[in-house]
Structure formats: structure tokens, C-alpha cells
Scaffold this active site. Structure first.
Site, PDB file in Angstrom:
ATOM      1  N   LEU A  23       0.788  -1.246   0.051  1.00 54.18           N
ATOM      2  CA  LEU A  23       0.031  -0.067  -0.182  1.00 54.18           C
ATOM      3  C   LEU A  23       0.751   1.377   0.174  1.00 54.18           C
ATOM      4  O   LEU A  23       1.855   1.383   0.477  1.00 54.18           O
ATOM      5  CB  LEU A  23      -0.898  -0.045   1.380  1.00 54.18           C
ATOM      6  N   HIS A  30     -23.665  17.531  12.734  1.00 53.28           N
ATOM      7  CA  HIS A  30     -24.895  17.232  12.053  1.00 53.28           C
ATOM      8  C   HIS A  30     -25.274  17.966  11.086  1.00 53.28           C
ATOM      9  O   HIS A  30     -25.230  19.308  11.036  1.00 53.28           O
ATOM     10  CB  HIS A  30     -26.003  17.029  13.428  1.00 53.28           C
TER      11      HIS A  30
HETATM   12  P1  FAD Z   1       6.605   1.703  -6.811  1.00 58.53           P
HETATM   13  O1  FAD Z   1       5.517   2.643  -6.676  1.00 58.53           O
HETATM   14  O2  FAD Z   1       6.300   0.455  -7.465  1.00 58.53           O
HETATM   15  O3  FAD Z   1       7.924   2.324  -7.147  1.00 58.53           O
HETATM   16  C1  FAD Z   1       9.271   1.874  -7.543  1.00 58.53           C
HETATM   17  C2  FAD Z   1       9.825   2.345  -8.592  1.00 58.53           C
HETATM   18  O4  FAD Z   1      11.272   2.033  -8.641  1.00 58.53           O
HETATM   19  C3  FAD Z   1       9.380   2.460  -9.708  1.00 58.53           C
HETATM   20  O5  FAD Z   1       8.819   3.702 -10.356  1.00 58.53           O
HETATM   21  C4  FAD Z   1      10.251   1.755 -10.554  1.00 58.53           C
HETATM   22  O6  FAD Z   1      10.584   2.215 -12.132  1.00 58.53           O
HETATM   23  C5  FAD Z   1      11.628   2.012 -10.023  1.00 58.53           C
HETATM   24  N1  FAD Z   1      12.602   1.169  -9.982  1.00 58.53           N
HETATM   25  C6  FAD Z   1      12.664  -0.073 -10.014  1.00 58.53           C
HETATM   26  N2  FAD Z   1      13.749  -0.942 -10.086  1.00 58.53           N
HETATM   27  C7  FAD Z   1      14.665   0.273 -10.443  1.00 58.53           C
HETATM   28  C8  FAD Z   1      16.117   0.484 -10.694  1.00 58.53           C
HETATM   29  N3  FAD Z   1      16.795  -0.796 -10.935  1.00 58.53           N
HETATM   30  N4  FAD Z   1      16.409   1.365 -10.880  1.00 58.53           N
HETATM   31  C9  FAD Z   1      15.745   2.829 -10.971  1.00 58.53           C
HETATM   32  N5  FAD Z   1      14.501   2.725 -10.799  1.00 58.53           N
HETATM   33  C10 FAD Z   1      13.833   1.493 -10.343  1.00 58.53           C
HETATM   34  N6  FAD Z   1      -2.125   1.681  -2.818  1.00 58.53           N
HETATM   35  C11 FAD Z   1      -2.816   2.386  -2.125  1.00 58.53           C
HETATM   36  O7  FAD Z   1      -2.365   2.622  -0.923  1.00 58.53           O
HETATM   37  N7  FAD Z   1      -4.100   3.084  -2.462  1.00 58.53           N
HETATM   38  C12 FAD Z   1      -4.510   2.719  -3.772  1.00 58.53           C
HETATM   39  O8  FAD Z   1      -5.343   3.317  -4.017  1.00 58.53           O
HETATM   40  C13 FAD Z   1      -3.885   1.913  -4.637  1.00 58.53           C
HETATM   41  N8  FAD Z   1      -4.246   1.840  -5.702  1.00 58.53           N
HETATM   42  C14 FAD Z   1      -3.546   1.011  -6.689  1.00 58.53           C
HETATM   43  C15 FAD Z   1      -4.291   0.817  -7.972  1.00 58.53           C
HETATM   44  C16 FAD Z   1      -3.310  -0.110  -8.781  1.00 58.53           C
HETATM   45  C17 FAD Z   1      -4.082  -0.360 -10.211  1.00 58.53           C
HETATM   46  C18 FAD Z   1      -2.229  -0.555  -8.452  1.00 58.53           C
HETATM   47  C19 FAD Z   1      -1.167  -1.324  -9.314  1.00 58.53           C
HETATM   48  C20 FAD Z   1      -1.537  -0.359  -7.234  1.00 58.53           C
HETATM   49  C21 FAD Z   1      -2.105   0.187  -6.553  1.00 58.53           C
HETATM   50  N9  FAD Z   1      -1.842   0.672  -4.887  1.00 58.53           N
HETATM   51  C22 FAD Z   1      -2.510   1.272  -4.150  1.00 58.53           C
HETATM   52  C23 FAD Z   1      -0.520   0.124  -4.478  1.00 58.53           C
HETATM   53  C24 FAD Z   1       0.455   1.163  -4.566  1.00 58.53           C
HETATM   54  O9  FAD Z   1       0.780   1.492  -5.897  1.00 58.53           O
HETATM   55  C25 FAD Z   1       2.056   0.466  -4.156  1.00 58.53           C
HETATM   56  O10 FAD Z   1       1.733   0.087  -2.933  1.00 58.53           O
HETATM   57  C26 FAD Z   1       3.090   1.681  -4.161  1.00 58.53           C
HETATM   58  O11 FAD Z   1       2.853   2.233  -5.301  1.00 58.53           O
HETATM   59  C27 FAD Z   1       4.326   1.166  -3.527  1.00 58.53           C
HETATM   60  O12 FAD Z   1       5.319   1.911  -3.618  1.00 58.53           O
HETATM   61  P2  FAD Z   1       6.856   1.751  -3.809  1.00 58.53           P
HETATM   62  O13 FAD Z   1       7.554   3.048  -4.023  1.00 58.53           O
HETATM   63  O14 FAD Z   1       7.273   0.669  -2.974  1.00 58.53           O
HETATM   64  O15 FAD Z   1       6.836   1.036  -5.171  1.00 58.53           O
HETATM   65  P1  NAD Z   2      -4.773  -9.294  -3.906  1.00 56.94           P
HETATM   66  O1  NAD Z   2      -3.868  -9.931  -3.447  1.00 56.94           O
HETATM   67  O2  NAD Z   2      -5.469  -8.053  -3.384  1.00 56.94           O
HETATM   68  O3  NAD Z   2      -6.233 -10.018  -4.872  1.00 56.94           O
HETATM   69  C1  NAD Z   2      -5.539 -10.904  -5.671  1.00 56.94           C
HETATM   70  C2  NAD Z   2      -7.038 -12.080  -5.647  1.00 56.94           C
HETATM   71  O4  NAD Z   2      -6.915 -12.918  -6.755  1.00 56.94           O
HETATM   72  C3  NAD Z   2      -7.053 -12.502  -4.191  1.00 56.94           C
HETATM   73  O5  NAD Z   2      -8.259 -12.529  -3.816  1.00 56.94           O
HETATM   74  C4  NAD Z   2      -6.870 -14.246  -4.766  1.00 56.94           C
HETATM   75  O6  NAD Z   2      -7.521 -15.028  -4.281  1.00 56.94           O
HETATM   76  C5  NAD Z   2      -7.188 -14.042  -6.238  1.00 56.94           C
HETATM   77  N1  NAD Z   2      -6.443 -15.317  -7.194  1.00 56.94           N
HETATM   78  C6  NAD Z   2      -5.345 -15.595  -7.090  1.00 56.94           C
HETATM   79  N2  NAD Z   2      -4.778 -16.480  -7.890  1.00 56.94           N
HETATM   80  C7  NAD Z   2      -5.921 -16.863  -8.622  1.00 56.94           C
HETATM   81  C8  NAD Z   2      -6.552 -17.707  -9.649  1.00 56.94           C
HETATM   82  N3  NAD Z   2      -5.727 -18.531 -10.183  1.00 56.94           N
HETATM   83  N4  NAD Z   2      -7.807 -17.622  -9.880  1.00 56.94           N
HETATM   84  C9  NAD Z   2      -8.529 -16.948  -9.226  1.00 56.94           C
HETATM   85  N5  NAD Z   2      -8.404 -15.988  -8.508  1.00 56.94           N
HETATM   86  C10 NAD Z   2      -7.105 -16.122  -7.865  1.00 56.94           C
HETATM   87  O7  NAD Z   2      -4.129  -8.393  -5.449  1.00 56.94           O
HETATM   88  P2  NAD Z   2      -4.571  -7.495  -6.319  1.00 56.94           P
HETATM   89  O8  NAD Z   2      -5.900  -7.363  -6.506  1.00 56.94           O
HETATM   90  O9  NAD Z   2      -3.776  -8.064  -7.772  1.00 56.94           O
HETATM   91  O10 NAD Z   2      -3.579  -6.069  -6.225  1.00 56.94           O
HETATM   92  C11 NAD Z   2      -2.285  -6.099  -5.830  1.00 56.94           C
HETATM   93  C12 NAD Z   2      -1.860  -5.265  -4.627  1.00 56.94           C
HETATM   94  O11 NAD Z   2      -1.963  -3.753  -5.153  1.00 56.94           O
HETATM   95  C13 NAD Z   2      -2.503  -5.367  -3.489  1.00 56.94           C
HETATM   96  O12 NAD Z   2      -1.532  -5.615  -2.499  1.00 56.94           O
HETATM   97  C14 NAD Z   2      -3.548  -4.285  -2.973  1.00 56.94           C
HETATM   98  O13 NAD Z   2      -3.456  -3.947  -1.946  1.00 56.94           O
HETATM   99  C15 NAD Z   2      -2.647  -3.267  -3.993  1.00 56.94           C
HETATM  100  N6  NAD Z   2      -3.875  -2.124  -4.312  1.00 56.94           N
HETATM  101  C16 NAD Z   2      -4.570  -1.544  -3.121  1.00 56.94           C
HETATM  102  C17 NAD Z   2      -5.266  -0.671  -3.739  1.00 56.94           C
HETATM  103  C18 NAD Z   2      -6.096   0.163  -2.933  1.00 56.94           C
HETATM  104  O14 NAD Z   2      -5.599   0.430  -1.909  1.00 56.94           O
HETATM  105  N7  NAD Z   2      -7.336   0.741  -3.022  1.00 56.94           N
HETATM  106  C19 NAD Z   2      -5.939  -0.494  -5.111  1.00 56.94           C
HETATM  107  C20 NAD Z   2      -5.292  -1.345  -5.960  1.00 56.94           C
HETATM  108  C21 NAD Z   2      -4.194  -2.258  -5.640  1.00 56.94           C
END
Ligand code: FAD
Ligand code: NAD
Length: 471
Positions: free
Chosen positions: A325, A450
Site C-alpha cells: 500500500l 450534524h
Molecule cells: P513503486 O511505486 O512500484 O515504485 C518503485 C519505483 O522504482 C518504480 O517507479 C520503478 O520504475 C523504480 N525502479 C525499480 N527498479 C529500479 C532500478 N533498478 N533503478 C531505478 N528505478 C527503479 N495503494 C494504495 O495505498 N492505495 C491505492 O488506491 C492503490 N491503488 C493501486 C492501484 C493499482 C492499479 C495498483 C497497481 C496499485 C495500487 N496501490 C494502491 C498500491 C501502490 O501503488 C503501491 O503500494 C506503491 O506504489 C508502492 O510504492 P513503492 O515506492 O514501494 O513502489
Molecule cells: P490481491 O492479493 O489483493 O488479490 C488477488 C486475488 O486474486 C485474491 O483474492 C486471490 O485469492 C485471487 N487469485 C489468486 N490466484 C487466482 C487464480 N488463479 N484464480 C482466481 N483467483 C485468484 O491482489 P491485487 O488485487 O492484484 O492487488 C495487488 C496489490 O495492489 C495489493 O497488495 C493491493 O493492496 C494493492 N492495491 C491497493 C489498492 C487500494 O488500496 N485501493 C488498489 C489497487 C491495488
């Protein structure tokens, strides 16, 4: 070239974990460089995660509401048309504004931004393959790994981001698919499934487990969420496993098997979204050159102060342990810099909120009922439905409830689970209460304005230690 001198801190990755650490380090007076290869700061979250998904969720909800929920509000609208291209543009405007904002904050806090791919030469030196071509290297007294995560692929399906997509493709489809299958009923599956269902796709979610939303979501709340999403047109196949896929034909075909041993079935769709989780991303980092280890799930191994085996190399965010997250990554970033600068830092992993931004939203913090049962922890429950909340009634948006779990002896809050309008904002109140060790009576005796939705939160607390007034 400033990057040849030794820095106090070199950060690999400019996502939420890396960029927040960079800004905090700058504020603390450390000489800091941040290496990011994407060409933009903000990582997954800002570029292809939290931010673009919330833009599409907000605007697709508005579209869906205008189509289906205006007449009874006394609003008559004419022809409603979707302009997907413009909706995508609005999304890009939000993303670019925010990523540029971080570049500005880097400058303001004296962070050197190196655009390229970093890899370890040894414990203290990082090689950078520059995006613009060529190579440089940078040395750090401290190094922070913040390289994030990537979508877990589905064996047998090849991601082309057009017909077989991850969340990244789901954020940029050029037209609304007729039929979409989502593999995985976790947060990504439900958020992106909602978006395309609202825009007109027939969406089926195939989930391996018997509940949607992932294991953190309270089962009672998860059931309500499923019912409400179904009412909006999303179909569910729970307890169902995707066995194999075939993308050679005009549609993508999936062989699915009921986990309960029913007969296998073939599903087909124009687009298949693979949303079965994310995995740590370390490829190309050459961790071995610094003698670092990953565990069996690919996570960089750290201790409680984010130190890897080499104590001056720390690691935070999605690439290591804990929930993936953005706000968790952000907390760790601040704590990691405090460890480096002051020798101490702190993140309370028991109090990290989760939000699913569907409509209604689902949000929770602390423990859920099934977890308390499993651990044999006694609890009492208080609930309050939004159908009895005056503001929800005036908004004609009454689906959902607030549920609180508290210690029966001390009345201390153990967890809070909300499904309903604005749950994602409301959960901040529960998070604060939990962090401060509040009892439900503490919450119930706190005056709430409220008419607000937050009164449902207060009344759920009243219902936990005494009785709600309005229900
Ligand atoms: P990242 O955001 O993945 O950043 C890592 C960065 O490192 C990347 O930009 C990558 O290009 C760079 N990098 C990697 N290797 C190298 C290298 N060797 N050299 C230079 N740069 C490099 N979380 C929430 O809390 N709320 C949400 O609503 C939410 N929505 C999401 C929706 C989607 C569709 C997805 C996919 C994820 C969502 N998440 C959400 C999860 C959230 O995006 C991640 O938890 C968060 O981005 C993690 O941050 P990070 O910095 O650890 O990694
Ligand atoms: P997730 O782990 O939340 O959910 C994956 C789901 O896929 C699980 O319910 C699992 O049981 C199911 N699954 C796994 N293998 C399967 C299979 N072979 N067939 C059918 N179902 C299967 O993962 P996600 O939804 O891909 O999200 C990835 C990460 O990104 C999570 O850690 C999530 O917290 C983060 N994220 C957070 C937000 C947010 O905070 N609003 C939004 C998007 C993503």
C-alpha cells in the site's frame, strides 16, 4: 556531474517509498540522490496505480450515476455520451500534475534526481544506465532500495496489455470491451472491474476464494460489497479457479474449475484482466553484488529497522514485507530516514487502513471478525446502517454500514469496518482512535457535526458500548 561525489544517501526507485524518503532526507539535511528509470517520479502509485485508477473510478461513477440515478433527484438529462478519450485525458492531467509536483518538491528540498536504471556494483556503489544513454555511478554512505512491485503474471497467458491485461492495460483501454473477465477478486479486480462495468462492459470476476476483497476484508462486509456490486451488474464466480487460458482465437478463452469439484467450464471474453496479486520487483538490481538476499517470495530480507544484511543498505515499500500500500510505503520512508538520521523511527503495522474505492467504498482498519475468532480474542460488536443516517438519506445514498469490534472488558477499539459512501475518508477517524487506544465510549462521547455521514461512525460506537439513538 554532482553524482560522482559520495552522497549521504542514494535511493533506488522514485515511487512513493523512494520519493518520500528523498524529500524527508533533504529536509533532514542529508545529501541525497534518487535514481528512477521510469522517466517520471511517483512510481506505480502515481503513474499506473492509485492515482489514475481513482480518476477513472471517480469519473466512471459520475457517468454511471448520470445514466441511472438522476430522475429521482429531480434532474433530467438529455443524451448522455461517453467520451473515453477525454476521460483518459482527464486521468493523464491528474497524473502529470502530481508527478511534476514531486519533481518540484525534489528541487525545493535539494534532492538530486538521476533518470536511469540503478544496479549494485558493490555494497557502496551503484551503476546507473542513464535513460538518455550512457552510464554513471554514484556512491552512498547509505543506500535505500525502494524498487516496488509488478503484476504477478498468470502462467499460460501472455500479457499484451490489449486483450490480456494487467491493471496497467486496464487503465488505458482504447474502447469499452463487450465482455471482460477479471481473474482475481481482490482490490484491483474489483476497482478496475467496477470502472469497465460502469462504462458498459459485461464484467465477470473469477475468484479462487469464497469471498471477494482479499483476506483482510471482514466477511460480513465482503458479502454486502458483493451483493451491491452484483446489483450494479458485476457477475461473480467464487470458489473458482482458472486452470488455463487460450488467447489464439478471436476471443480469449479461459478454462475454469469449481474448487468444490463442479464440472469444468469454458469462459470467453474480449479482454481478460489478470489481477491475482503483485510481486516484489528486483530484476536488474544485481543484489548479489552487494551480498543481499530475497526470501522465497522474492522480498528483500530486512530487520525491524529496514536494514538488509549490509546494515547501511535499507529497504522499504512493496519490494519488502508487509501490505503493498502507498501509505504503508510512505510511513516506512519517514521512519527509515529517521533511523538513518536519528537512530530511531516507528511504524505501527497494526494500524494501517485499507480502502477499496468502489461504490460504495469499503474501508477497514485493525482486526476483522474472522481474525479475532481465529485468535480466540473475545470481542463485542456495534453496527449502524447508513439507511438510518440523516445525511446518507438526504444524499439518497444509503447502502452500507459501520461495524465496530471492541474488547468486551476494556471497551478498547479492536477494529472498524465500513462499507458505505465516503468510507475511505471516514476510516481516518477509526485509524486515529485505534492509534490513540480509544474506547468506543471515547468515540461515542465525541461530538460529531450534524448532519454528516460521520455520525454513523459515532452511532456505531454508541451501539458498541451502549445503544444507538437512531436505530
Ligand atoms: P513503486 O511505486 O512500484 O515504485 C518503485 C519505483 O522504482 C518504480 O517507479 C520503478 O520504475 C523504480 N525502479 C525499480 N527498479 C529500479 C532500478 N533498478 N533503478 C531505478 N528505478 C527503479 N495503494 C494504495 O495505498 N492505495 C491505492 O488506491 C492503490 N491503488 C493501486 C492501484 C493499482 C492499479 C495498483 C497497481 C496499485 C495500487 N496501490 C494502491 C498500491 C501502490 O501503488 C503501491 O503500494 C506503491 O506504489 C508502492 O510504492 P513503492 O515506492 O514501494 O513502489
Ligand atoms: P490481491 O492479493 O489483493 O488479490 C488477488 C486475488 O486474486 C485474491 O483474492 C486471490 O485469492 C485471487 N487469485 C489468486 N490466484 C487466482 C487464480 N488463479 N484464480 C482466481 N483467483 C485468484 O491482489 P491485487 O488485487 O492484484 O492487488 C495487488 C496489490 O495492489 C495489493 O497488495 C493491493 O493492496 C494493492 N492495491 C491497493 C489498492 C487500494 O488500496 N485501493 C488498489 C489497487 C491495488
Amino acid at each position: 556531474d554532482g553524482s560522482t561525489e559520495e552522497k549521504d544517501l542514494v535511493i533506488i526507485g522514485g515511487g512513493v517509498a523512494g520519493y518520500v524518503a528523498a524529500i524527508k532526507a533533504g529536509q533532514e539535511g542529508l545529501k541525497v540522490a534518487c535514481i528512477e528509470k521510469r522517466g517520471a517520479l511517483g512510481g506505480t502509485c502515481l503513474n499506473v496505480g492509485c492515482i489514475p485508477s481513482k480518476s477513472l473510478l471517480n469519473n466512471s461513477h459520475l457517468y454511471h450515476q448520470i445514466l441511472h440515478d438522476t430522475k429521482n433527484r429531480g434532474i433530467e438529462v438529455g443524451d448522455v455520451k461517453l467520451n473515453l478519450e477525454a476521460m483518459m485525458k482527464a486521468k493523464e492531467t491528474s497524473v502529470t500534475g502530481l508527478t511534476k509536483g514531486i519533481e518540484f518538491l525534489f528541487k525545493k528540498n535539494g534532492v538530486e534526481y538521476i533518470k536511469g536504471t540503478g544496479s549494485f556494483i558493490n555494497e557502496h556503489e551503484i551503476k546507473v544506465a542513464l535513460n538518455e544513454g550512457g552510464e554513471t555511478s554514484v556512491k552512498g554512505k547509505n543506500i535505500l532500495i525502494a524498487t516496488g512491485s509488478e503484476a504477478t503474471p498468470f502462467p499460460g497467458l501472455e500479457i499484451d496489455e490489449k486483450r490480456v491485461i494487467t491493471s496497467t492495460g486496464a487503465l488505458s483501454l482504447e474502447k469499452v470491451p463487450e465482455k471482460m473477465i477479471v481473474i482475481g477478486g481482490g482490490i484491483i479486480g474489483l476497482e478496475m472491474g467496477s470502472v469497465w462495468s460502469r462504462l458498459g462492459a459485461k464484467v465477470t470476476v473469477v475468484e479462487f476464494l469464497n469471498q471477494i476483497g482479499g483476506p483482510g476484508m471482514d466477511t460480513e462486509i465482503s458479502k454486502q460489497a458483493q451483493k451491491l456490486l452484483k446489483k450494479q451488474g458485476v457477475e461473480f464466480k467464487l470458489g473458482t479457479k482458472v486452470v488455463s487460458g487460450d488467447q489464439s482465437g478471436e476471443t480469449v478463452k479461459l478454462e475454469v474449475d469449481s474448487a468444490k469439484g463442479g464440472k469444468p467450464e469454458t469462459l470467453d471474453a474480449d479482454v481478460v484482466l489478470v489481477a491475482i496479486g503483485r510481486r516484489p520487483y528486483t530484476s536488474g538490481l544485481a543484489l548479489e553484488n552487494a551480498g543481499l538476499e530475497v526470501d522465497e517470495r522474492g522480498r528483500v530480507v530486512i530487520d525491524s529497522e529496514y536494514r538488509t544484511k549490509a546494515s547501511h543498505i535499507r529497504c522499504i515499500g512493496d519490494v519488502t514485507f508487509g501490505p503493498m500500500l502507498a501509505h504503508k510505503a510512505e510511513e516506512e520512508a519517514v521512519a527509515a530516514i529517521e533511523y538513518i538520521k536519528k537512530g530511531y523511527g516507528h511504524v505501527n503495522y497494526g494500524v494501517i487502513p485499507s480502502v477499496m474505492y468502489t461504490h460504495p467504498e469499503v474501508a477497514w482498519v485493525g482486526q476483522n471478525e474472522q481474525e479475532l475468532k481465529e485468535k480466540n480474542i473475545p470481542y463485542k460488536i456495534g453496527t449502524f446502517p447508513f439507511s438510518a443516517n440523516s445525511r446518507a438519506k438526504t444524499n439518497l445514498d444509503t447502502d452500507g454500514m459501520v461495524k465496530m469490534l471492541a474488547d468486551p472488558e476494556t471497551d478498547r477499539l479492536l477494529g472498524c469496518h465500513i462499507i458505505g459512501p465516503n468510507a475511505g475518508e471516514m476510516i481516518a477517524e477509526a485509524t486515529l482512535a485505534l492509534e490513540y487506544g480509544a474506547s468506543t465510549e471515547d468515540i461515542a462521547r465525541t461530538c460529531h457535526a450534524h448532519p454528516t455521514l460521520a455520525e454513523a461512525f459515532k452511532e456505531a460506537a454508541m451501539a458498541t458500548y451502549s445503544k444507538a439513538i437512531h436505530f
